[in-house]
Design a protein around this motif. Sequence first.
Motif, short mmCIF file in Angstrom:
data_model
loop_
_atom_site.label_atom_id
_atom_site.label_comp_id
_atom_site.label_asym_id
_atom_site.label_seq_id
_atom_site.Cartn_x
_atom_site.Cartn_y
_atom_site.Cartn_z
N ASP A 71 -2.20 11.78 -5.74
CA ASP A 71 -3.53 11.21 -5.53
C ASP A 71 -4.47 11.80 -6.57
O ASP A 71 -4.75 13.00 -6.54
N ASP B 54 -0.48 3.95 4.09
CA ASP B 54 -0.34 5.38 3.83
C ASP B 54 -1.47 6.09 4.57
O ASP B 54 -2.64 5.95 4.20
N ARG C 83 -7.64 13.88 -5.18
CA ARG C 83 -7.55 15.08 -4.34
C ARG C 83 -7.20 16.29 -5.20
O ARG C 83 -6.35 16.21 -6.09
N SER D 142 -8.41 15.63 3.46
CA SER D 142 -9.12 14.60 2.70
C SER D 142 -9.49 15.06 1.30
O SER D 142 -9.83 14.24 0.45
N TYR E 30 -2.51 9.03 4.53
CA TYR E 30 -3.29 9.96 3.71
C TYR E 30 -4.39 9.24 2.94
O TYR E 30 -5.42 9.82 2.62
N GLN E 31 -4.14 7.96 2.65
CA GLN E 31 -5.08 7.19 1.87
C GLN E 31 -6.03 6.36 2.73
O GLN E 31 -7.10 5.99 2.29
N GLN E 32 -5.62 6.07 3.96
CA GLN E 32 -6.42 5.18 4.80
C GLN E 32 -6.61 5.80 6.18
O GLN E 32 -5.64 6.12 6.87
N GLN F 242 -4.30 18.04 -2.00
CA GLN F 242 -2.89 17.68 -1.90
C GLN F 242 -2.08 18.92 -2.27
O GLN F 242 -2.54 19.76 -3.05
N GLN G 17 0.81 -1.22 0.00
CA GLN G 17 0.00 0.00 0.00
C GLN G 17 0.84 1.27 0.00
O GLN G 17 0.33 2.34 -0.28
#
Length: 631
Positions: A349, A289, A352, A383, A291-293, A386, A201
């Motif tokens: 991402d 990560d 974002r 969320s 930021y992702q989870q 970025q 991940q």
Amino acid sequence: MRLISGGYRRRLYTVGVLTFLALLLSGCAGVKIATVSTEDYIAQRRGDILTTRKLSASARDTLTSLAIVPEQCAKDIPHCTTRLTELWNLDTEQRMATLAEIWTQEALRLQGRRNARPEFAVELFDAYLQSARYAYAYLFFTDRRPGDRAFEDRQTQVRDYYNYSVQQATMLLFAKYHDTSFAFQKTIEIGKWRIRGDLTQVRGDSAPPPHELIPASQLTFRGVRSIYRRDGFGAEMVVVNDSENITPSIFQTTYSEPPFQAVTGIITFPGETLSQVLQTRDATIIGYDPYQQNSVQLKDVQVPLAANFTSAYGLWLARSDFSTQALRTVLGRDGGIESPHVFLLQPYDPDRRVIIMLHGLASSPEAWINVANEVLGDEELRSRYQIWQVYYPTNLPLPYNNAEIRKALKETFQHFDPNRTAIASNNIVVIGHSMGGVLGRLLVSSSDNLLEDAARDRYQLDDVSVAQMNKEFGSVVHFSPLPGVTTAIFIAAPHKGTPFAGNRISRLAAALITLPVTVVTQLNKLSQVAVGNTPAKEEMLILPNGVESLRDSDPFIQITSKMAISTQVRYHSIIANDTPKKDLLYSDDGLVPYQSAHLPGATSELVIPFSHSVQETPEAILEIRRILREQ
């Protein structure tokens, strides 16, 4: 002989009996009251092996109730573990919590030993995994769910034992395998444990091994107002993917993802029942990560994932030496940069929106320390956005930097989203401070034919020379709003230039600035186009350097201040006022006059009593966050 009366004798007898009874009862009676301070009360309830290096009151009470002396438990961990496991008169939660704490105590004891035996690392690793496993069992394999214990101090302590043990076990593994791929995609054996890693991940299968792994809990920073993190499950870490190539002078591309990456690690133990978890010697280390989870599901329970959003960013800035490089750049010295570079503060991402940040003269990404940190620390903004920071050579002329920054951003978007269909390629936000604000305004403006006509008139260019100029320098002379930008925030930006750029000190500074050879070569080409058609052949076309191009008398800035901002862009102004006794119209921030920073038609304008570096003030950051939230 003195005679003793009968009554006196009876009194002596009574006193003797009472004294005897008092002595007899003193060993089995006596509840006494003692008061404790609030501090001691909190310490008694929350102090534990990690905070005081002593077992918690809960663990000591549990051991004492089982006729186990806490101090003896530390000396004979196998015997203590066996008794805790075998005794029947103890509920599962108490048992698992106490075992997690005493194994943490054992790990800390081993960690503190100076002259370790060769098997020391194996013993230490085993102690941390034992602690993590018992804590894991407490959290997910007892009768109550974590949510049922949400307000209990004991659960917080046990979660800390787990997080700390995962952190330390992972560090031990990295110390042993850092010079390989960490064998993370296959099982490795350490002592009686079989460990498998899963970093899919956060790292690709072909990614080289990281250079460093640093616990975020060990990092603190000066110059950063707040450390933003999220409480939860897992160890907060910083992965250093590249410890050397962190400045753009040695990058091969105009963009780069972060060399310092936030990662949250957890360790899971296979099994569907408590018994299976306690018997296993298998474990899996998983990296996420943050930021992702935001959360992770374990044993049908969704738990928040711990995270630290400041440490990777702070570590990057602390090691970059941007301040020294920025000074070299503005003076044109060796070790500076010659072209813009786009830094992504997190892995790209597509879902974002992008915030593009442009610093000011003689500055660098360090200008945005607290701005970026506050945005990353805001859960709602994090969320949705970025951050990309553009680091550019501020000694170059504004028109040249405008063209080069556009080129760098175009290449970055082209690499990550060639078709420009992702959310990241649309509704982009541009934020610029000082010179960066002027360049930000150019990114959302149309030149039309204003620059071409100005060059034609000033240098009496014919159509052939104009065509040659457009062929060689079309991106400098002609530009349109950057695709996808819908919001812009200009901070202390001298859109109409500033008289301070022409004062004696500024002229002396400008005289010290040297332009890169590649830029001088290109300017000479432009000069030849213009000079070849002027009546005075000896006249040279000279474009100003970074300082000179901010003068209010500079022709380029006079022209660009008249360029139309895209109607698709909502723009906002944040202006500093360091002359409170003056009327606002005639005020300035020490460098930029209000009349130059003010833009008619702005969606909002906020004037803050402060000097030119206003972007780092809490008031300016709150305004930026307000604007971002409204989008």
